[in-house]
Scaffold this active site. Sequence first.
Site, PDB file in Angstrom:
ATOM      1  CG  HIS A 273      -1.909  -1.127   1.239  1.00 26.53           C
ATOM      2  ND1 HIS A 273      -3.175  -1.053   0.706  1.00 26.53           N
ATOM      3  CD2 HIS A 273      -1.790  -2.384   1.743  1.00 26.53           C
ATOM      4  CE1 HIS A 273      -3.804  -2.208   0.883  1.00 26.53           C
ATOM      5  NE2 HIS A 273      -2.987  -3.042   1.501  1.00 26.53           N
TER       6      HIS A 273
ATOM      7  CG  ASN B  95      -7.811  -4.498   1.091  1.00 30.37           C
ATOM      8  OD1 ASN B  95      -7.149  -3.503   1.379  1.00 30.37           O
ATOM      9  ND2 ASN B  95      -7.294  -5.714   1.075  1.00 30.37           N
TER      10      ASN B  95
HETATM   11 FE1  HDD Z   1      -2.286  -4.877   5.545  1.00 27.90          FE
HETATM   12  C1  HDD Z   1      -0.896  -1.818   5.209  1.00 27.90           C
HETATM   13  C2  HDD Z   1      -5.296  -3.644   4.375  1.00 27.90           C
HETATM   14  C3  HDD Z   1      -3.657  -8.031   5.669  1.00 27.90           C
HETATM   15  C4  HDD Z   1       0.545  -6.030   6.966  1.00 27.90           C
HETATM   16  N1  HDD Z   1      -2.955  -3.079   4.898  1.00 27.90           N
HETATM   17  C5  HDD Z   1      -2.228  -1.944   4.849  1.00 27.90           C
HETATM   18  C6  HDD Z   1      -3.039  -0.872   4.363  1.00 27.90           C
HETATM   19  C7  HDD Z   1      -4.276  -1.391   4.122  1.00 27.90           C
HETATM   20  C8  HDD Z   1      -4.233  -2.780   4.468  1.00 27.90           C
HETATM   21  C9  HDD Z   1      -5.479  -0.648   3.580  1.00 27.90           C
HETATM   22  C10 HDD Z   1      -2.580   0.555   4.115  1.00 27.90           C
HETATM   23  C11 HDD Z   1      -2.941   1.444   5.264  1.00 27.90           C
HETATM   24  C12 HDD Z   1      -2.527   2.859   4.938  1.00 27.90           C
HETATM   25  O1  HDD Z   1      -3.186   3.470   4.086  1.00 27.90           O
HETATM   26  O2  HDD Z   1      -1.542   3.300   5.519  1.00 27.90           O
HETATM   27  N2  HDD Z   1      -4.081  -5.694   5.024  1.00 27.90           N
HETATM   28  C13 HDD Z   1      -5.210  -4.997   4.686  1.00 27.90           C
HETATM   29  C14 HDD Z   1      -6.342  -5.882   4.693  1.00 27.90           C
HETATM   30  C15 HDD Z   1      -5.878  -7.117   5.054  1.00 27.90           C
HETATM   31  C16 HDD Z   1      -4.457  -6.997   5.279  1.00 27.90           C
HETATM   32  C17 HDD Z   1      -7.755  -5.466   4.373  1.00 27.90           C
HETATM   33  C18 HDD Z   1      -6.632  -8.391   5.231  1.00 27.90           C
HETATM   34  C19 HDD Z   1      -7.898  -8.454   5.513  1.00 27.90           C
HETATM   35  N3  HDD Z   1      -1.655  -6.707   6.159  1.00 27.90           N
HETATM   36  C20 HDD Z   1      -2.378  -7.862   6.164  1.00 27.90           C
HETATM   37  C21 HDD Z   1      -1.612  -8.909   6.799  1.00 27.90           C
HETATM   38  C22 HDD Z   1      -0.423  -8.348   7.188  1.00 27.90           C
HETATM   39  C23 HDD Z   1      -0.477  -6.956   6.770  1.00 27.90           C
HETATM   40  C24 HDD Z   1      -2.081 -10.337   7.003  1.00 27.90           C
HETATM   41  C25 HDD Z   1       0.754  -8.939   7.896  1.00 27.90           C
HETATM   42  C26 HDD Z   1       0.755 -10.044   8.555  1.00 27.90           C
HETATM   43  N4  HDD Z   1      -0.469  -4.080   5.940  1.00 27.90           N
HETATM   44  C27 HDD Z   1       0.535  -4.730   6.574  1.00 27.90           C
HETATM   45  C28 HDD Z   1       1.730  -3.849   6.870  1.00 27.90           C
HETATM   46  C29 HDD Z   1       1.241  -2.471   6.356  1.00 27.90           C
HETATM   47  C30 HDD Z   1      -0.124  -2.795   5.767  1.00 27.90           C
HETATM   48  C31 HDD Z   1       3.023  -4.345   6.377  1.00 27.90           C
HETATM   49  C32 HDD Z   1       2.172  -1.709   5.430  1.00 27.90           C
HETATM   50  C33 HDD Z   1       2.154  -0.298   5.905  1.00 27.90           C
HETATM   51  C34 HDD Z   1       1.411  -0.319   7.141  1.00 27.90           C
HETATM   52  O3  HDD Z   1       1.018  -1.597   7.421  1.00 27.90           O
HETATM   53  O4  HDD Z   1       1.167   0.620   7.858  1.00 27.90           O
HETATM   54  O5  HDD Z   1       1.970  -3.831   8.227  1.00 27.90           O
END
Ligand code: HDD
Length: 712
Positions: free
Chosen positions: A77, A150
């Site tokens: 993202h 999402n």
């Molecule tokens: Fe995630 C960012 C949505 C599963 C680890 N995720 C991130 C963002 C969104 C989502 C919208 C961007 C937020 C922003 O605008 O800053 N992610 C989801 C959804 C998931 C999901 C809807 C499942 C239902 N994500 C998911 C899993 C993991 C992560 C299973 C790790 C085990 N996601 C992350 C992250 C991020 C992220 C690496 C990257 C930047 C942040 O978190 O702040 O931690």
Amino acid sequence: MAKDKSNSPKLKKIEDLEASYKEMDNKAMTTNQGLKVNDTNNSLKSGTRGATLLEDFLLREKITNFDHERIPERIVHARGSGAHGYFELYESIEEYSKAGIFTDVNRKTPVFARFSTVAGSKGSTDLARDVRGFAVKFYTEEGTWDLVGNNMPIFFIQDAMKFPDLIHAVKPEPNKEIPQAASAHDTFYDFVSRTTETLHNQIWVMSDRAIPRSLRMMEGFGIHTFRLINDKGESHFVKFHWKPKLGVHSVTWDEAVKISGADSDFHRRDLWDAIEAGAYPEWELGVQIVPEEDEFKYDFDLLDPTKLIPEELVPVKIIGKMTLNRNPENFFAETEQVAFLPGHIVPGIDFTNDPLLQGRLFSYRDTQLSRLGGPNFHQIPINRPVVDTHNNQRDGKMQMDIPKGQTAYFPNSIGGGCPHLSKMAEGAFHSYEERIDANKIRTRSESFNDHFSQPALFYRSLSAWEQQHVADAYTFELGKCNHQDIQERMLWVVAQIDTDLAKQVAKGLGLEIPSTIEQPINQAIGADAKVEDQQPPKKKNYLDAAPSLSQAHTKFESIATRQIAVLVSDGFSMTNFKAVKAHLESKGAVIQLIAPHGGQVTCDENMKHKVDAAIMTTESVLYDAIYIPGGKKSITDLKSTSKFISFINEAFKHCKAIAVDDEGEDLIDKTYVADYKDDAAVFINADVTAFAKAIANHRNWDRMEIADSLAV
Ligand code: HDD
């Protein structure tokens, strides 16, 4: 920057941010220490041509700041666009939740929303075929609640343990860092074809949902089943939905590819411009509520994030509305530094044991530590809550507060026992006391094993044009893979959803669908597991179709913010133009004058009109519809510029509405439209209301077959 034009009292979060705003107007330049500066162009040297001196603190400050301007982009993202706004509740749902945001209809809760693509880097195109992030931070009176969702109601994988594999597979391949912002490559399909739990999210990504017309025209989903907790401590399961007021609309893949070249900021610009123009994007918040006793009622597990609850089984109850009415002042300070954490909840909302959600509760806080540099990221203006915070956490990089007192521990008597604890009756958070009696075990629940029924339901529920887009998308994506074994394994997997779909894709690839797959493909479940063995018996209380999953059943009411390309040159008919413009603008559409040159054009009433874009600087894919007013001289000019012809042909191919008046017909006679004047979205000297209706319908998909046969 857009101010809220609604004259409503300032939101508490905006007041809070104002304390951090730095005005630059009418200010003298200073160093970071407040020293007034009289030269920021020349370094301090020994002689005019001499070497630069180490003494030059002005140079050092300017350059070191610059050297450290970048922070790591989000691992997923990375590319996103954000805006401020507020949430209003229509009716209290206190029966289910005690959260103030769900019970107090008099509140206007400030929000910050960030929309994003997943796979691409920060500078990648907005129109990649991808899931879109839909993250909302609610600054509530009881603390901050983040709903990090999402634009698709399900996720690729069932367990957070698989997230690094999924992301490593979809990201550019590690040896050559290719391709950027695209799933169409070997490593992605290698992984997903062997991990069939991904199939449901995958087919959504093959659908038009993955290429939205606008961020303002997509749904949002919390995805996981959460809990709502009422003031009696009772729990109900809940799924959160965002429904856009403008309906759910998408572009075609051909347009997406071209928009990426014409304006790779298409979605970001659209969101910004709409807010600046006062056409505030709105989404209604809905909840699907499932009583505790219905936990095992369905053919899928509520804790499995690769499954949705069809709205036909549990209706979405609309409870409130989010309005985005203010662009950020500074992209980095707000949109880049905002930190969303699924772990940010408030009393009245709680988690379930969904193993994906459980892992997310760890990952998001962890990632901010490296992205934002330390544990005090909650003090960054965009992240700080609108309520006071007091605890014994101390120090760390970039501590911005000055905590007073002799104690930083609990319990204490020196500090008068403060900060003191709160009782539940005073609004303290208390985790839902779920009874768990189980063995510690590293495995996947059998109730998660059905990987095919819901993707098949989704595909069955799509209209014919949507199904065609899915087939085309699979053909494109798999066509970009170089390994035949991966393509064939995918064909076998897709055949489990729908044989005809797999046959169409196989034809496009020039391959056969294999009858069996030799390797074990479901390694997510166990080393030797075969996916066939993992399927539950077909008891099927699934629906034949769930119309709510198809964009054919979305709202087609509004033309607000639709971009209308009006093709003109000197001498265009003012009478025709005025009437069409007045009608479309009264309904909120945006009129854009496109002429052979920039500057101004003169109409047949000798008035000058500002040109919005010279034809050489723009493309038809950036507009929703075309209008060509008459005027002999104007049409003669337009006919002699070949780009106008290709502009119209392309819009026709993309099934858009086209209206012409008087001599305008001569121009379309030079295009494909000449042979299709009876098309339902082609209007010749017709009533403007019919044209407006066709624009609201988004596209005339009945034209798709003809359009596919036309070269542009
Ligand atoms: Fe995630 C960012 C949505 C599963 C680890 N995720 C991130 C963002 C969104 C989502 C919208 C961007 C937020 C922003 O605008 O800053 N992610 C989801 C959804 C998931 C999901 C809807 C499942 C239902 N994500 C998911 C899993 C993991 C992560 C299973 C790790 C085990 N996601 C992350 C992250 C991020 C992220 C690496 C990257 C930047 C942040 O978190 O702040 O931690």
